[in-house]
Design an enzyme around this catalytic site. Structure first.
Site, short mmCIF file in Angstrom:
data_model
loop_
_atom_site.label_atom_id
_atom_site.label_comp_id
_atom_site.label_asym_id
_atom_site.label_seq_id
_atom_site.Cartn_x
_atom_site.Cartn_y
_atom_site.Cartn_z
N GLY A 1 0.82 -1.22 0.00
CA GLY A 1 0.00 0.00 0.00
C GLY A 1 0.84 1.26 0.00
O GLY A 1 0.53 2.24 -0.68
N CYS A 2 1.93 1.23 0.75
CA CYS A 2 2.81 2.40 0.84
C CYS A 2 3.52 2.66 -0.49
O CYS A 2 3.75 3.81 -0.87
CB CYS A 2 3.82 2.22 1.96
SG CYS A 2 3.00 2.05 3.58
#
Length: 162
Positions: free
Chosen positions: A44-45
């Site tokens: 996600g990052c």
């Protein structure tokens, strides 16, 4: 938790190049998108950082500096930038002071287990050092584009006031 129109808490930390960066470096000069993320090089990052990088020119046109913050160190940040060719500045908040000041270091519960972690959050800080937006618990999908639209609407509002 912080709210719109609150003064932005002061921050100072080293970036990926081990240079000291602070809120004062940008006041009166640029709008800041300060986004907090849990960890370098996680799915996600990485999506979020890549999305902000893809829109870097658009943020630049809005006189806006995008800065990511996590508790990873400078070496980790530089490796993350190099691996994905990122075009964002990343601050190493290894002691967690910035996370605490912005209220993003929170207890979360998953599968009945409680732990402390960075809750993905974004703050838009105007040139006067006030929060235009304080967004907690955001989803990385499409987030960079949403933030860009908010920054663009700030510019439109400024023009209308002049």
């Amino acid at each position: 938790m912080l709210n719109k129109n609150d003064p932005a808490p002061f921050f100072r930390a080293h970036n990926q190049n081990k240079q000291l960066v602070s809120l004062n470096d940008y006041l009166d000069n640029k709008t800041i998108v300060l986004y907090f993320y849990p960890k370098d090089d996680t799915p996600g990052c990485t999506i979020e950082a890549n999305d902000f990088t893809a829109l870097a020119d658009e943020f630049d046109k809005q006189d806006t500096q995008v800065i990511g913050v996590s508790k990873d160190d400078c070496v980790s940040h530089q490796a993350f930038i190099d691996k994905y060719n990122l075009n964002v500045e990343l601050l190493a908040d290894v002691d967690g002071n910035i996370c605490e000041a912005y209220g993003v270091w929170q207890e979360v519960e998953k599968d009945g287990v409680k732990k402390m972690k960075i809750v993905r959050s974004t703050f838009i800080i105007n040139k006067d050092g006030e929060l235009e937006e304080a967004l907690y618990g955001v989803n990385h999908e499409g987030h960079a584009q949403e933030v860009l639209e908010k920054v663009k609407s700030m510019s439109t509002a400024e023009v209308k006031q002049d």
